[in-house]
Design an enzyme around this catalytic site. Structure first.
Site, PDB file in Angstrom:
ATOM      1  CD1 TRP A 100      -2.089  -2.119   2.092  1.00  0.00           C
ATOM      2  CD2 TRP A 100      -2.898  -1.442   0.115  1.00  0.00           C
ATOM      3  NE1 TRP A 100      -3.078  -3.000   1.701  1.00  0.00           N
ATOM      4  CE2 TRP A 100      -3.588  -2.613   0.498  1.00  0.00           C
ATOM      5  CE3 TRP A 100      -3.235  -0.831  -1.097  1.00  0.00           C
ATOM      6  CZ2 TRP A 100      -4.592  -3.194  -0.282  1.00  0.00           C
ATOM      7  CZ3 TRP A 100      -4.229  -1.398  -1.876  1.00  0.00           C
ATOM      8  CH2 TRP A 100      -4.901  -2.567  -1.465  1.00  0.00           C
ATOM      9  CG  ASP A 167      -3.305   4.007   4.134  1.00  0.00           C
ATOM     10  OD1 ASP A 167      -4.355   3.808   4.774  1.00  0.00           O
ATOM     11  OD2 ASP A 167      -2.972   3.328   3.132  1.00  0.00           O
ATOM     12  CE  LYS A 191      -8.744  -3.225   4.022  1.00  0.00           C
ATOM     13  NZ  LYS A 191      -7.691  -2.309   3.607  1.00  0.00           N
TER      14      LYS A 191
HETATM   15  C1  LIG Z   1      -7.041  -1.948   2.194  1.00  0.00           C
HETATM   16  C2  LIG Z   1      -6.020  -0.904   2.249  1.00  0.00           C
HETATM   17  C3  LIG Z   1      -5.897   0.089   1.254  1.00  0.00           C
HETATM   18  C4  LIG Z   1      -6.783   0.107   0.028  1.00  0.00           C
HETATM   19  O1  LIG Z   1      -8.052   0.522   0.356  1.00  0.00           O
HETATM   20  P1  LIG Z   1      -9.172   0.720  -0.762  1.00  0.00           P
HETATM   21  O2  LIG Z   1     -10.246   1.409   0.024  1.00  0.00           O
HETATM   22  O3  LIG Z   1      -9.567  -0.643  -1.243  1.00  0.00           O
HETATM   23  O4  LIG Z   1      -8.621   1.552  -1.838  1.00  0.00           O
HETATM   24  C5  LIG Z   1      -4.940   1.055   1.408  1.00  0.00           C
HETATM   25  N1  LIG Z   1      -4.126   1.068   2.479  1.00  0.00           N
HETATM   26  C6  LIG Z   1      -4.204   0.138   3.454  1.00  0.00           C
HETATM   27  C7  LIG Z   1      -3.280   0.203   4.615  1.00  0.00           C
HETATM   28  C8  LIG Z   1      -5.156  -0.877   3.369  1.00  0.00           C
HETATM   29  O5  LIG Z   1      -5.238  -1.805   4.325  1.00  0.00           O
END
Ligand SMILES: *Cc1c(COP(=O)(O)O)cnc(C)c1O
Length: 357
Positions: A100, A167, A191
């Site tokens: 990511w 993030d 998540k």
């Molecule tokens: C799942 C995830 C993403 C991607 O998220 P989307 O909403 O599917 O674009 C980005 N960063 C992290 C840390 C993730 O766990």
């Protein structure tokens, strides 16, 4: 009703109470005679949901003045672009801790100068780099606080000499956060705070408006600040479920309480991974994630992997297959994953050990 031991990485387990409340809102939203997905997003009933949800974010995370909470579409992946678009003028730095983080860096590189300040690629992202210095000439420094695929996590809110961007897709609302240390926090809801379809952004207003490029209307955070996240139609269903999920977080005692429960839950499983001779963890001990617990068969038992997978499935475990880049197993133990599920997985591992010795 059958309830699975759901260890999916995302979309993933949500609080039953939130799902049940969502079902009610789908049938008849607060006595309006309409489903929540049939109402105008300009109605006062809907605006009340938006306000309640925004206020829960502010209250639970203790967000200081000067920050805005936004609910957008596009997922965390779209934020990789937003961040660079809105903040990158001269140079950006990224902490490269996994797939990511790399994807985020790629988007920044497409718009300007961006570098990996430190990386843990040398050991397949099994640890969080330490001892690096954040250059002071960066527009911002970007981190991924929890690396969903590799099971590593930055457990504290770091000091940064430049704007810190995080993030927090997979560990938001899992512990108290000192928001004042961050200029911007974002993530996909799916998540830990809701279903897929809504992306949260917490942004300090004074960092915006500093770049010289033209920012397309929809990609400009200021558009969404000015319009309370309703410049265009917001993902109403996802926001409604997120609101119910945050109400559950509050009822559960808030983030201090949730954090303690998360630590206890993770400890239970890590203890078993360390004790059981058939398994071993993959992440550096001090960087182990409380949200995504990764493990593999110990070297002597490598050929037993498929067998354990079947064994665990038969006992009700769902979603424990590790990401293809790591292999083995991953149990995602988000807020809504009950301790009973973790105990069931631990029992499974113990039974399997007995059978094989
Ligand atoms: C799942 C995830 C993403 C991607 O998220 P989307 O909403 O599917 O674009 C980005 N960063 C992290 C840390 C993730 O766990």
């Amino acid at each position: 009703m059958k309830i699975a031991h759901n260890f999916n990485a995302g979309p993933c387990v949500l609080p039953r109470e939130a799902v049940d409340a969502a079902i009610e809102s789908l049938k008849d939203f607060k006595g309006t005679g309409m489903s929540v997905i049939e109402m105008s997003h300009r109605s006062k009933e809907w605006e009340a949901v938006m306000d309640e949800c925004r206020n829960l974010w502010k209250e639970l995370l203790n967000i200081p003045e000067g920050y805005h909470v936004l609910f957008l579409g596009g997922g965390a992946s779209m934020q990789f672009l937003y961040v660079a678009m809105n903040l990158l003028e001269n140079k950006a730095g990224y902490l490269e801790t996994g797939v990511w983080a790399k994807k985020a860096l790629k988007e920044a590189k497409a718009l300007g100068s961006a570098v990996a300040v430190a990386s843990s690629a040398d050991k397949n992202y099994s640890y969080i780099p330490k001892g690096y210095e954040i250059p002071t000439d960066l527009d911002y420094f970007h981190i991924t606080t929890n690396n969903t695929i590799y099971g590593t996590e930055i457990h504290t809110d770091m000091d940064s000499p430049v704007n810190l961007v995080a993030d927090m897709s997979s560990d938001i609302m899992s512990r108290p956060v000192d928001v004042s240390k961050y200029a911007l926090i974002y993530g996909g809801a799916q998540k830990n705070v809701g279903p897929a379809g809504v992306t949260f952004v917490i942004v300090r207003e004074d960092i915006l408006g500093k770049v010289s490029r033209y920012i397309p209307t929809m990609l400009d955070y200021r558009t969404h600040i000015e319009n309370d996240s309703m410049f265009n139609t917001p993902p109403v269903f996802s926001i409604m479920v997120m609101n119910e999920t945050l109400k559950w977080v509050k009822r559960s005692g808030g983030l201090e309480k949730i954090y303690q429960i998360n630590k206890d839950k993770a400890q239970l499983l890590y203890n078993e991974i360390d004790r059981n001779k058939m398994f071993k963890g993959t992440a550096a001990t001090e960087d182990r994630s409380l949200m995504n617990i990764c493990f593999v068969m110990a070297d002597e038992y490598k050929e037993k992997e498929a067998e354990f997978m079947t064994f665990a499935k038969e006992r009700g475990m769902v979603g424990i297959k590790g990401h293809r880049s790591v292999g083995g197993f991953r149990a995602s133990t988000y807020n809504a994953c009950p301790v009973e599920s973790i105990k069931a997985l631990v029992d499974c591992m113990q039974e399997f050990e007995k059978l094989n010795s």
